[in-house]
Scaffold this motif. Structure first.
Motif, PDB file in Angstrom:
ATOM      1  N   THR A   9      -2.117  -1.390 -54.642  1.00  0.00           N
ATOM      2  CA  THR A   9      -3.427  -2.026 -54.556  1.00  0.00           C
ATOM      3  C   THR A   9      -4.498  -1.159 -55.218  1.00  0.00           C
ATOM      4  O   THR A   9      -4.412   0.074 -55.182  1.00  0.00           O
ATOM      5  CB  THR A   9      -3.818  -2.282 -53.088  1.00  0.00           C
ATOM      6  OG1 THR A   9      -5.146  -2.815 -53.033  1.00  0.00           O
ATOM      7  CG2 THR A   9      -3.763  -1.014 -52.252  1.00  0.00           C
ATOM      8  N   THR A  10      -5.509  -1.801 -55.773  1.00  0.00           N
ATOM      9  CA  THR A  10      -6.618  -1.063 -56.387  1.00  0.00           C
ATOM     10  C   THR A  10      -7.533  -0.445 -55.328  1.00  0.00           C
ATOM     11  O   THR A  10      -8.359   0.405 -55.658  1.00  0.00           O
ATOM     12  CB  THR A  10      -7.450  -1.984 -57.295  1.00  0.00           C
ATOM     13  OG1 THR A  10      -7.932  -3.089 -56.519  1.00  0.00           O
ATOM     14  CG2 THR A  10      -6.633  -2.477 -58.480  1.00  0.00           C
ATOM     15  N   ARG A  11      -7.388  -0.819 -54.065  1.00  0.00           N
ATOM     16  CA  ARG A  11      -8.270  -0.309 -53.003  1.00  0.00           C
ATOM     17  C   ARG A  11      -8.107   1.193 -52.760  1.00  0.00           C
ATOM     18  O   ARG A  11      -8.966   1.796 -52.128  1.00  0.00           O
ATOM     19  CB  ARG A  11      -8.036  -1.072 -51.707  1.00  0.00           C
ATOM     20  CG  ARG A  11      -8.479  -2.534 -51.770  1.00  0.00           C
ATOM     21  CD  ARG A  11      -8.448  -3.222 -50.417  1.00  0.00           C
ATOM     22  NE  ARG A  11      -7.243  -2.982 -49.663  1.00  0.00           N
ATOM     23  CZ  ARG A  11      -6.163  -3.779 -49.670  1.00  0.00           C
ATOM     24  NH1 ARG A  11      -6.148  -4.861 -50.393  1.00  0.00           N
ATOM     25  NH2 ARG A  11      -5.108  -3.473 -48.936  1.00  0.00           N
ATOM     26  N   HIS A  13      -7.816   3.530 -55.203  1.00  0.00           N
ATOM     27  CA  HIS A  13      -7.973   4.144 -56.524  1.00  0.00           C
ATOM     28  C   HIS A  13      -8.326   5.633 -56.437  1.00  0.00           C
ATOM     29  O   HIS A  13      -7.649   6.471 -57.033  1.00  0.00           O
ATOM     30  CB  HIS A  13      -9.033   3.374 -57.317  1.00  0.00           C
ATOM     31  CG  HIS A  13      -9.121   3.768 -58.752  1.00  0.00           C
ATOM     32  ND1 HIS A  13     -10.164   3.394 -59.558  1.00  0.00           N
ATOM     33  CD2 HIS A  13      -8.320   4.520 -59.558  1.00  0.00           C
ATOM     34  CE1 HIS A  13     -10.000   3.870 -60.766  1.00  0.00           C
ATOM     35  NE2 HIS A  13      -8.883   4.569 -60.791  1.00  0.00           N
ATOM     36  N   TRP A  47      -5.569   5.468 -65.908  1.00  0.00           N
ATOM     37  CA  TRP A  47      -5.849   5.396 -64.480  1.00  0.00           C
ATOM     38  C   TRP A  47      -7.310   5.608 -64.104  1.00  0.00           C
ATOM     39  O   TRP A  47      -7.796   4.951 -63.187  1.00  0.00           O
ATOM     40  CB  TRP A  47      -5.009   6.404 -63.705  1.00  0.00           C
ATOM     41  CG  TRP A  47      -3.585   6.027 -63.497  1.00  0.00           C
ATOM     42  CD1 TRP A  47      -3.054   4.771 -63.414  1.00  0.00           C
ATOM     43  CD2 TRP A  47      -2.495   6.923 -63.331  1.00  0.00           C
ATOM     44  NE1 TRP A  47      -1.707   4.833 -63.209  1.00  0.00           N
ATOM     45  CE2 TRP A  47      -1.328   6.147 -63.149  1.00  0.00           C
ATOM     46  CE3 TRP A  47      -2.378   8.299 -63.323  1.00  0.00           C
ATOM     47  CZ2 TRP A  47      -0.077   6.706 -62.948  1.00  0.00           C
ATOM     48  CZ3 TRP A  47      -1.132   8.858 -63.124  1.00  0.00           C
ATOM     49  CH2 TRP A  47       0.003   8.068 -62.940  1.00  0.00           C
ATOM     50  N   ALA A  50     -11.500   1.623 -63.827  1.00  0.00           N
ATOM     51  CA  ALA A  50     -11.145   0.528 -62.921  1.00  0.00           C
ATOM     52  C   ALA A  50     -10.221  -0.470 -63.611  1.00  0.00           C
ATOM     53  O   ALA A  50      -9.234  -0.926 -63.026  1.00  0.00           O
ATOM     54  CB  ALA A  50     -12.403  -0.160 -62.408  1.00  0.00           C
ATOM     55  N   PHE A  53      -6.713   1.113 -64.153  1.00  0.00           N
ATOM     56  CA  PHE A  53      -5.971   1.216 -62.900  1.00  0.00           C
ATOM     57  C   PHE A  53      -5.497  -0.163 -62.445  1.00  0.00           C
ATOM     58  O   PHE A  53      -4.364  -0.320 -61.990  1.00  0.00           O
ATOM     59  CB  PHE A  53      -6.822   1.884 -61.817  1.00  0.00           C
ATOM     60  CG  PHE A  53      -6.053   2.212 -60.580  1.00  0.00           C
ATOM     61  CD1 PHE A  53      -5.025   3.140 -60.600  1.00  0.00           C
ATOM     62  CD2 PHE A  53      -6.345   1.580 -59.374  1.00  0.00           C
ATOM     63  CE1 PHE A  53      -4.305   3.435 -59.443  1.00  0.00           C
ATOM     64  CE2 PHE A  53      -5.634   1.871 -58.216  1.00  0.00           C
ATOM     65  CZ  PHE A  53      -4.609   2.806 -58.253  1.00  0.00           C
ATOM     66  N   ALA A  54      -6.345  -1.168 -62.589  1.00  0.00           N
ATOM     67  CA  ALA A  54      -5.955  -2.538 -62.230  1.00  0.00           C
ATOM     68  C   ALA A  54      -4.780  -3.007 -63.080  1.00  0.00           C
ATOM     69  O   ALA A  54      -3.852  -3.658 -62.580  1.00  0.00           O
ATOM     70  CB  ALA A  54      -7.145  -3.486 -62.380  1.00  0.00           C
ATOM     71  N   VAL A  57      -1.676  -1.287 -61.665  1.00  0.00           N
ATOM     72  CA  VAL A  57      -1.269  -1.915 -60.404  1.00  0.00           C
ATOM     73  C   VAL A  57      -0.571  -3.245 -60.683  1.00  0.00           C
ATOM     74  O   VAL A  57       0.479  -3.538 -60.106  1.00  0.00           O
ATOM     75  CB  VAL A  57      -2.466  -2.079 -59.449  1.00  0.00           C
ATOM     76  CG1 VAL A  57      -2.133  -2.998 -58.278  1.00  0.00           C
ATOM     77  CG2 VAL A  57      -2.927  -0.715 -58.940  1.00  0.00           C
TER      78      VAL A  57
END
Length: 190
Positions: A9-11, A13, A47, A50, A53-54, A57
């Motif tokens: 999950t991106t939560r 990061h 990474w 945002a 990284f998304a 993921v």
């Protein structure tokens, strides 16, 4: 909230980036045949953003699909997370190639260096076994570790690992992911 295995999950990061810095500091990107090392080499520059990284993921969360032309088997990744903080990962390989039978096994795991020696590896491996059995149909599960990695050996044995043999530098263990019924003997590995 206690740690649990979740889909990437991106939560997480910020804590993920901190964990990857810890892994890089110990040289994890130079470990041969490691999913983590490959990702450190291929994704580290993307990474920090945002969007990057998304994208990462999404790439590791999608349906495992078919085996790729380069021989990479379908795999599933879960992250070990507590209170919104990334602590580690488990990668499930859905089947074994000849190389994975000797070297990598069905399951690989890693705990970020700053969270080690807290019982996370054992708890994470225990939590991974029902996923292997119920969601992925893998049972028994082959788990390997370097013969010099005493901590990993103890984790595998604490989770029911049955030592089969040593092949080069790797110790090979089989774990029955489904607990046998009372009085029933566990079945032999393949």
């Amino acid at each position: 909230m206690p740690p649990q295995l979740i889909a990437p999950t991106t939560r997480v990061h910020a804590s993920f980036l901190a964990a990857m810095d810890e892994f890089r500091a110990e040289g994890a990107e130079h470990v041969p045949h490691s999913n983590l090392a490959q990702e450190l080499r291929n994704w580290a520059t993307r990474w920090p953003t945002a969007d990057g990284f998304a994208e990462y993921v999404d790439a590791i969360s999608g349906a495992p699909g078919e085996e790729r032309a380069d021989g990479v088997v379908p795999k599933t990744t879960r992250w070990w997370v507590a209170d919104g903080s990334y602590l580690g990962r488990v990668t499930f390989r859905h089947r074994l190639t000849d190389e994975l039978l000797h070297y990598g096994g069905h399951l690989g795991y890693a705990v970020r260096p700053g969270a080690r020696r807290c019982g996370h590896a054992t708890a994470m491996l225990r939590a991974a076994l029902p996923i292997a059995h119920h969601e992925l149909g893998i049972d028994p599960v082959l788990v390997t570790c370097d013969h010099t990695n005493t901590a990993s050996r103890k984790v595998i044995e604490a989770c029911g690992g049955i030592f089969e043999d040593q092949r080069n530098e790797k110790l090979r263990y089989w774990i029955h992911a489904a607990a046998p019924a009372a009085g029933q003997q566990p079945h032999e590995h393949p």
